[in-house]
Design a protein around this motif. Sequence first.
Motif, PDB file in Angstrom:
ATOM      1  N   LEU B 178       0.834  -1.172   0.189  1.00  0.00           N
ATOM      2  CA  LEU B 178       0.153  -0.097   0.063  1.00  0.00           C
ATOM      3  C   LEU B 178       0.912   1.177  -0.086  1.00  0.00           C
ATOM      4  CD1 LEU B 178      -2.601  -1.290   2.650  1.00  0.00           C
ATOM      5  CD2 LEU B 178      -2.890  -1.080  -0.052  1.00  0.00           C
ATOM      6  N   ALA B 179       2.131   1.146   0.477  1.00  0.00           N
ATOM      7  CA  ALA B 179       2.915   2.285   0.529  1.00  0.00           C
ATOM      8  C   ALA B 179       3.463   2.792  -0.832  1.00  0.00           C
ATOM      9  CB  ALA B 179       4.211   2.109   1.162  1.00  0.00           C
ATOM     10  N   PHE B 181       1.282   2.745  -3.133  1.00  0.00           N
ATOM     11  CA  PHE B 181       0.052   3.795  -4.111  1.00  0.00           C
ATOM     12  C   PHE B 181       0.621   4.815  -4.546  1.00  0.00           C
ATOM     13  CE2 PHE B 181      -3.519   6.249  -4.430  1.00  0.00           C
ATOM     14  CZ  PHE B 181      -4.390   5.490  -5.238  1.00  0.00           C
ATOM     15  N   ARG B 183       0.547   7.849  -5.346  1.00  0.00           N
ATOM     16  CA  ARG B 183      -0.289   9.038  -5.066  1.00  0.00           C
ATOM     17  C   ARG B 183      -0.139  10.124  -6.076  1.00  0.00           C
ATOM     18  NH1 ARG B 183      -0.772   8.988   1.334  1.00  0.00           N
ATOM     19  NH2 ARG B 183      -0.331   6.785   2.012  1.00  0.00           N
ATOM     20  N   TRP B 186      -1.791   9.505  -9.270  1.00  0.00           N
ATOM     21  CA  TRP B 186      -3.350   9.371  -9.047  1.00  0.00           C
ATOM     22  C   TRP B 186      -3.758  10.956  -9.015  1.00  0.00           C
ATOM     23  CZ3 TRP B 186      -6.875   5.614  -8.507  1.00  0.00           C
ATOM     24  CH2 TRP B 186      -8.151   6.008  -8.070  1.00  0.00           C
ATOM     25  N   LEU B 187      -3.067  11.791  -8.275  1.00  0.00           N
ATOM     26  CA  LEU B 187      -3.618  13.114  -8.297  1.00  0.00           C
ATOM     27  C   LEU B 187      -3.308  14.017  -9.570  1.00  0.00           C
ATOM     28  CD1 LEU B 187      -4.663  14.855  -5.799  1.00  0.00           C
ATOM     29  CD2 LEU B 187      -2.354  15.800  -5.628  1.00  0.00           C
ATOM     30  N   GLU B 190      -6.265  12.616 -11.521  1.00  0.00           N
ATOM     31  CA  GLU B 190      -7.641  13.260 -11.002  1.00  0.00           C
ATOM     32  C   GLU B 190      -7.520  14.622 -11.476  1.00  0.00           C
ATOM     33  OE1 GLU B 190      -8.929  11.784  -7.617  1.00  0.00           O
ATOM     34  OE2 GLU B 190     -10.765  13.432  -7.282  1.00  0.00           O
TER      35      GLU B 190
END
Lengths: 528, 528
Positions: B178-179, B181, B183, B186-187, B190
Motif C-alpha cells: 500500500l505504501a 500506491f 499518489r 493518481w492526483l 484526477e
Amino acid sequence: MHRSKEQPLDRSITSSPQPSSPSPSGSTGSSDFLQLNVADAPPGGRADWLARELRRAIADGRLPVGSRLPATRTLAADLRVSRGVVTEAYQRLTEDGQLAGRGRGGTIVVAAPVTVATPDTSTTATRPTTAGTPRTPPYASAAPIPPHPFTAPPGPEIFDELRAAPARIDLSPGVPDLAAFPRAAWLRAERAVLADLPAAGMGYGDPRGTPALRQAVAHWLARNRGIRVDPDEVLIVAGTSQALGLIAQVLHRHGDPAIAVEDPGSLGVRQHLQYWQVATPPIPVDDDGLCVDALRASGARAVLLTPAHQFPTGVVLGGPRRRELMQWASAGGLIVEDDYDAEHRYDRAPVPALRSLLPDQVCYVGSVSKLLAPALRVGWLLAPSRYRKALADAKRFADLGNSALPQLVLARLMESGELERRLRLLRRRHRRRRDAMIAAIDAHLPGATVHGAAAGLHLTITFDQCGTAPCDTDLAAAALARGVKVHPLSWHRQRPGRPGLVLGYAARTPGDITEGMALLADALTVRP
Amino acid sequence: MHRSKEQPLDRSITSSPQPSSPSPSGSTGSSDFLQLNVADAPPGGRADWLARELRRAIADGRLPVGSRLPATRTLAADLRVSRGVVTEAYQRLTEDGQLAGRGRGGTIVVAAPVTVATPDTSTTATRPTTAGTPRTPPYASAAPIPPHPFTAPPGPEIFDELRAAPARIDLSPGVPDLAAFPRAAWLRAERAVLADLPAAGMGYGDPRGTPALRQAVAHWLARNRGIRVDPDEVLIVAGTSQALGLIAQVLHRHGDPAIAVEDPGSLGVRQHLQYWQVATPPIPVDDDGLCVDALRASGARAVLLTPAHQFPTGVVLGGPRRRELMQWASAGGLIVEDDYDAEHRYDRAPVPALRSLLPDQVCYVGSVSKLLAPALRVGWLLAPSRYRKALADAKRFADLGNSALPQLVLARLMESGELERRLRLLRRRHRRRRDAMIAAIDAHLPGATVHGAAAGLHLTITFDQCGTAPCDTDLAAAALARGVKVHPLSWHRQRPGRPGLVLGYAARTPGDITEGMALLADALTVRP
C-alpha cells in the motif's frame, strides 16, 4: 403583469392577473379580495382560522403563486385582529412552504399545495373552485408520438433511458447545479488527504465508513439539521439508494417487508424498495404533508417520507402533522426520514429533522447528491440502535464499505467549512433559477399551478384537467420532442391524480429555463 | 545452508539441509536423490510420469521449496530420456506454480502443494512419508491465551476485529504494497479528469459504470488476461465482494442458491455468499487445483474458484483440470472465476483466464484491490449474456453505480500505461518480499512446508501435525500476542485439514517479514 426593474427578481415575484378572479396582482395592498369575516373565526383560534383561509385562497387560485400578501400591519388593521394573529398565520404557511418572507419585498406566495384529486380522496378538495375557468386551452393527446421513454409504464431502466434521450434543456429533477461542483477545492482537499494518509488507509477499512467522515457528518448534522449523534452511530453509505436497500434487507430479516410511502412520492425510491421486495402501500399527501390518519388506517408499521420538502409536491410537513406522526411512531411505528434536500431552504432555516426528536424510531438518510454531486455516491444513515448492527453487516456484505478517498476528501470539505460556503453559494444560485422558472411559468404557462417552490431543486406544476388522466406522459413526450426533458408527475404517483410535470431548475441557467418553459408552452398549446 | 552472496536472492532460493533426507541443498546437480527408474514409466507417458514423480518429491519433502532442480540436459542424461521429456515435465510443474525458471539461475522449487489431509480425502496422500520426522518440535496448545479474534469461530466481523487488533507486523494476506500506491500519478490523473469532465458527468450516471472505465477495463483484460470483451459487457462494481453479492442475487432469482467453493478457500468469500443466502458446498483442492471429480459428484451447478492462484494454497489450476472443468461447464455448469491476483505472477506470464475460453459459462470477477488498493473499491464483472441484464439491475438497485471520480481516474491510469508500469514495479518489489519470507521461513521455521509462492501476495505454510487439529488459531493467537498478525489456515477451511498459517508478504518490508518469521518461530517453540 408588473415587475419593478429596481427590485431583484427574488424579491418581487408577481403573477399575471387572473382574468376571472379578484386581482391580487402585484403587491396586494388590501385584503378585500379574501372576503374574510373575522366573525367566522372561533374565539381563541383566530390564527388557525386565518391560516386555513389563506391556504384555501392559495389552493383555489385567489392567491396564485407569485402574489404578495398584505403587510401584517395592514391585514391586521383590515381584519381588526392583533398583528400577532397575522404574523402567526403567515409563519404557519411559511413553515408549510407556501409563503416566503422577502424582507422589505414583503411576503410572497411561493407554492400552492398539490392536491390528491382522485375521486376516492376528495376530502382534500382544494382544486380551484372560485377562480373561474382555466386560462390555458385544455391539453389533450392527439397525434401519435414516436417511441420515447414515456410510451410505457416506467421500468427499472427508465432513468437510464431518460438520461440517454437527447435533449437540449434537461429539466429532470434531483440534481444541483453540477457546473458549480468545487473542482479546485476538491482537488486541493484530495492533495492534502493523499499527503497525510498512512499507507494502511489504502487497505480494507471499516465498512461503516472512515472515522474522519463519520465525525464530519456528525458535526454537519449538528450544525445544519439539529441532530446530535455520536460518530460511531453514523453509517456511511453509497447514497440514499443504497441506504434504502440496506434498510429493506434489515426489515426483511425482522419479518417486516412493507414500507408505506408518500403518494405522490419518488418513483425512484419506490422502485428501489420494490426491487428489494418491500411493498410500498401509498399514503396520500395533502397540503400539510403526509396524511397521518391514512397512514394509521393502512396498518403499515414503517413509513418513508420526505418531511423537509416532500418529493415531488414540495410540501413541508406541517407542525400538527409532525406531532401526529411522532405519536404514531412512539406507539411503535418506524419512520424512514429521507432528508434529501433539506438544506436547500430559500426563505429561512430548514425545519429540524424528525430524527432530532425521536432517534429511537427514525432511520435518517441524507446524502451529498443534492449538496455536491450525485456522482460521488456518498450518503449517511442513522438508525435506531436495535438496527445498527444488522445495517453495518448489510453494508459490509454489500461492498465492504465506500471508496476511501472520496470519503476523506469530503470529510475535509465538511470540516473546513467549504461545504457550507458552497451551500450558501448554491442556495443563492438555485434561488435565482427557481425565480426564473416561476417567472417563465407565469409568462408562458399561466394555466399551471406551481407547487413546492420554497425549497429544493425542483418544483412541480399541475394542470387542472388534461383529457383523460394521466396524460402528462404525453406532455413530457411532446416536451422531449422539442428538446426539453422533464418528469411527468404521474410517474411519481401510485394512484391516479391531477396531471403535472416535475421540473428541475437547479442545474440549468435562467436562460435555458426560460426557453424551456416557452418550449413547454408550445408542447401544451400546439397539440390541440 | 548455503547461499551464494553473488546471486540475488530470487535466483538462488535454497533450503537448509534436511537431516534425515538425502540432501538436495543448493544446486541439485544430479538426480540420484530422486531414485527414479525410467522403466516404471508407461510407454509414451514419460513426461507425465516424470511430472508425477517430481510432484511427489516436492510434496514429501525430498525436493523442498527453494531447492534447484538439475538442468534439463543433466536430468535427461541421468534418466536416459530425451531432453523434451524433462522440459515438458518441468513446464507442467511450472504451470502448477510449483517450479519457477530463473534463467541462468536454473529451475527452482517455489511451492509445495497443500494437501487435503483429512482422513476422508486421503486419496491425495501427499504428506511427507519419506522425509523422516518433522524438524520442528510439534506445536501444541497449552497455557490459556487472553481474548483475541481467534477465540471463537470467525463471525461476520472477524476481519474488522483482526484489523483493529494492535500488531507491529501485519502479515494479513490480501493486500498489495500500500505504501507504493501511486499518489502523485493518481492526483495528476484526477486533475486531468476534473479539467475535462463535463458538468453532467457529476450527475447520475450509467449504473453499469462510466464508459471510459468500461473501455479501459476491456483494454486491460485484452492486454493482461487474454480476454476479448466488448466494453458494453463490462459491469463496474465495488470490488469482488459486491460482485459476489450481485451474482448471488441473480442466482437466487434463477432459483439456484448454491455455489460450490474451493476447500481450503477464502473465508471472506464464503461469508459473503452465505450472507446472501447462498450455500457453499466445499470441493477439495489438491496439488492440481480444484478436484473436478468431486465437483461433479457434488451435483453443484455453479462453482467459484481462483484458478490463477488458488486462495489460500497458491496452486495454479493444472491443464488437465482446466480441461475437465471446461467439460463440466460446457455441460451446463456455471463458473465464477475470481481472478483476484492473477497479474502477480513472478515467473512467467499468468495463465489465461477461464473466461477467455468459455465466455458463455463464466462469470469473471476482477478488481484493483490487489493491483492498487482495496480502499478504492473498484472491480469488474463479466457475465454470460443471459445474466447481464439482471446483474445490471442488481447493481442499479445496490447503489446506482460506483462513484464516478475514482472510476475516471482509474481509467486514465489504465489507458496511459501507468497501471502496467505500477504492476511491474510491484511485481519486482513483491517478489523480493516473497523471497525474504521464504528465506526467513527457511531460517526460522524449518518444519513448515511452503505452498503457493509462485504468484500472488501471500503464501501459506502448513505444519505436519499440531496437537489436536485445528490448533492454528492458537498459533495465530500466540503470534498476535508477539505483535504479528496472520490468518490461521483453518479459517479458510470448511472441513478439517492440516493446520497452517496464511502469510501476506506484499505489504511489509523484508526487515519486518524476517522479524515476523522469527517471532512466529518463537510462538511455535516457546509453547511446548
